[in-house]
Write an enzyme that holds these catalytic residues in place. Structure first.
Site, PDB file in Angstrom:
ATOM      1  N   ASP A  70     -10.973  -2.980  -5.712  1.00 26.98           N
ATOM      2  CA  ASP A  70     -11.061  -1.548  -5.455  1.00 26.98           C
ATOM      3  C   ASP A  70     -12.532  -1.165  -5.312  1.00 26.98           C
ATOM      4  O   ASP A  70     -13.415  -1.900  -5.772  1.00 26.98           O
ATOM      5  CB  ASP A  70     -10.440  -0.763  -6.612  1.00 26.98           C
ATOM      6  CG  ASP A  70      -9.979   0.637  -6.208  1.00 26.98           C
ATOM      7  OD1 ASP A  70      -8.766   0.852  -6.107  1.00 26.98           O
ATOM      8  OD2 ASP A  70     -10.847   1.514  -5.985  1.00 26.98           O
ATOM      9  N   ASN A  88      -2.874  -2.527  -0.415  1.00 21.57           N
ATOM     10  CA  ASN A  88      -2.483  -1.214  -0.897  1.00 21.57           C
ATOM     11  C   ASN A  88      -3.570  -0.155  -0.743  1.00 21.57           C
ATOM     12  O   ASN A  88      -3.281   1.040  -0.778  1.00 21.57           O
ATOM     13  CB  ASN A  88      -2.089  -1.348  -2.379  1.00 21.57           C
ATOM     14  CG  ASN A  88      -1.917  -0.021  -3.061  1.00 21.57           C
ATOM     15  OD1 ASN A  88      -0.929   0.674  -2.859  1.00 21.57           O
ATOM     16  ND2 ASN A  88      -2.897   0.360  -3.888  1.00 21.57           N
ATOM     17  N   THR A  95       0.684  10.379  -7.344  1.00 22.11           N
ATOM     18  CA  THR A  95      -0.529   9.586  -7.501  1.00 22.11           C
ATOM     19  C   THR A  95      -1.742  10.501  -7.370  1.00 22.11           C
ATOM     20  O   THR A  95      -1.630  11.626  -6.871  1.00 22.11           O
ATOM     21  CB  THR A  95      -0.619   8.496  -6.421  1.00 22.11           C
ATOM     22  OG1 THR A  95      -0.719   9.133  -5.133  1.00 22.11           O
ATOM     23  CG2 THR A  95       0.602   7.584  -6.438  1.00 22.11           C
ATOM     24  N   LYS A  98      -0.748   4.522   9.847  1.00 22.55           N
ATOM     25  CA  LYS A  98       0.416   3.893   9.215  1.00 22.55           C
ATOM     26  C   LYS A  98       1.398   3.335  10.252  1.00 22.55           C
ATOM     27  O   LYS A  98       2.064   2.322   9.988  1.00 22.55           O
ATOM     28  CB  LYS A  98       1.107   4.885   8.286  1.00 22.55           C
ATOM     29  CG  LYS A  98       0.253   5.295   7.084  1.00 22.55           C
ATOM     30  CD  LYS A  98      -0.173   4.094   6.237  1.00 22.55           C
ATOM     31  CE  LYS A  98      -0.903   4.516   4.974  1.00 22.55           C
ATOM     32  NZ  LYS A  98      -1.274   3.366   4.117  1.00 22.55           N
ATOM     33  N   TYR A 121      -3.506  10.047   9.723  1.00 29.52           N
ATOM     34  CA  TYR A 121      -2.859   9.190   8.729  1.00 29.52           C
ATOM     35  C   TYR A 121      -1.615   8.536   9.329  1.00 29.52           C
ATOM     36  O   TYR A 121      -1.394   7.329   9.184  1.00 29.52           O
ATOM     37  CB  TYR A 121      -2.486  10.043   7.516  1.00 29.52           C
ATOM     38  CG  TYR A 121      -1.875   9.294   6.356  1.00 29.52           C
ATOM     39  CD1 TYR A 121      -2.679   8.684   5.398  1.00 29.52           C
ATOM     40  CD2 TYR A 121      -0.496   9.216   6.198  1.00 29.52           C
ATOM     41  CE1 TYR A 121      -2.123   8.013   4.314  1.00 29.52           C
ATOM     42  CE2 TYR A 121       0.071   8.553   5.120  1.00 29.52           C
ATOM     43  CZ  TYR A 121      -0.751   7.952   4.184  1.00 29.52           C
ATOM     44  OH  TYR A 121      -0.188   7.288   3.122  1.00 29.52           O
ATOM     45  N   ASP A 177     -14.701  -3.214  -0.687  1.00 30.76           N
ATOM     46  CA  ASP A 177     -14.611  -2.120   0.282  1.00 30.76           C
ATOM     47  C   ASP A 177     -13.864  -2.676   1.484  1.00 30.76           C
ATOM     48  O   ASP A 177     -14.400  -3.511   2.223  1.00 30.76           O
ATOM     49  CB  ASP A 177     -16.014  -1.654   0.679  1.00 30.76           C
ATOM     50  CG  ASP A 177     -15.998  -0.548   1.734  1.00 30.76           C
ATOM     51  OD1 ASP A 177     -14.905  -0.217   2.249  1.00 30.76           O
ATOM     52  OD2 ASP A 177     -17.085  -0.027   2.063  1.00 30.76           O
ATOM     53  N   VAL A 178     -12.625  -2.252   1.683  1.00 29.72           N
ATOM     54  CA  VAL A 178     -11.795  -2.867   2.722  1.00 29.72           C
ATOM     55  C   VAL A 178     -12.283  -2.550   4.133  1.00 29.72           C
ATOM     56  O   VAL A 178     -11.818  -3.161   5.095  1.00 29.72           O
ATOM     57  CB  VAL A 178     -10.308  -2.475   2.577  1.00 29.72           C
ATOM     58  CG1 VAL A 178      -9.744  -2.979   1.258  1.00 29.72           C
ATOM     59  CG2 VAL A 178     -10.102  -0.977   2.747  1.00 29.72           C
TER      60      VAL A 178
END
Length: 254
Positions: free
Chosen positions: A39, A92, A193, A162, A158, A65-66
């Protein structure tokens, strides 16, 4: 009821410091998995890993850091060095989208969503495939969304990201099926969340009620409900499933 068995599986999780990722890490570790958590939030990530190790579970944290391919590569390298061959990679990590019509969405918001929610998954999948093709197989699980299964008004950037995740999931599942590598997606609706709470903080009471009441169950999902489905996917009980999306939405798209 017998819980899905993930004993001794090495499971790599991005976005594991909070929300669905952290809850999934806790559940998998409690069932005997070795969990590598990644993360950007160092403090929360270390806290989750420390919590699990103090309980006697196998867990470790590495900052990642993706959106940075070098960071992703180093994260996977350290995970494999620490716990050995990975059996499952759970992609995720993600960011939210402030609700707005397209003309009111800054281009930077679009690029941020694509960078984290799609390009980040691409980078992580490539690394997972790199190691899994060498070790004889594995399972990649991508966190998508119901925003990737149909139109997503007010969160178009977003939704675009996705949709891309689901497309990647299906395509790569076909490409690597004969390499003993499965690829599936999980598509939640709104779950309780920090990310969803941040989105809801910008809504008025009527908008919040509309969001909560959108599905027949008239409530938000709970992180543990998504984690339970992911745990099943991580187990060998899902061994004949690849290229598909598990939808968890309280009946919203029924």
């Amino acid at each position: 009821m017998i819980a899905a068995d993930v004993t001794a599986k090495h499971i790599v999780i991005t976005g594991g410091a909070s929300g669905i990722g952290a809850e999934t890490a806790r559940l998998l570790a409690s069932r005997g998995a070795k969990v590598s958590i990644g993360d950007r939030n160092i403090e929360l990530g270390q806290q989750v890993a420390r919590e699990l190790t103090e309980l006697g579970y196998s867990a470790q944290f590495t900052v990642v850091d993706v959106t940075d391919v070098d960071s992703v590569n180093e994260f996977y390298r350290q995970a494999v060095n620490h716990f050995g061959d990975m059996h499952v990679a759970l992609n995720n990590a993600g960011v939210d989208h402030n609700p707005a019509r397209m003309l009111d969405v800054p281009d930077e918001e679009f690029h941020r969503n694509i960078a984290v929610n799609l390009t980040g998954v691409w980078y992580c999948m490539k690394q997972a495939l790199h190691y899994m093709t060498q070790s004889g197989g594995g399972h990649i699980i991508n966190l998508a969304s119901i925003a990737g299964t149909s139109g997503a008004p007010m969160i178009s950037a977003y939704g675009a990201a996705k949709h891309g995740v689901i497309g990647l999931t299906k395509s790569v599942a076909i490409e690597y099926a004969r390499s003993n590598i499965r690829v599936n997606a999980v598509c939640p609706s709104f779950v309780k969340t920090p990310m969803v709470e941040h989105v809801m903080s910008g809504l008025n009471d009527k908008q919040k009620a509309s969001l909560i009441n959108a599905n027949p169950m008239k409530r938000l999902g709970e992180p543990h409900e998504i984690a339970g489905a992911i745990a099943w996917l991580c187990s060998d009980e899902s061994s004949f499933m690849t290229g598909h999306s598990v939808v968890l939405d309280g009946g919203l798209t029924a």
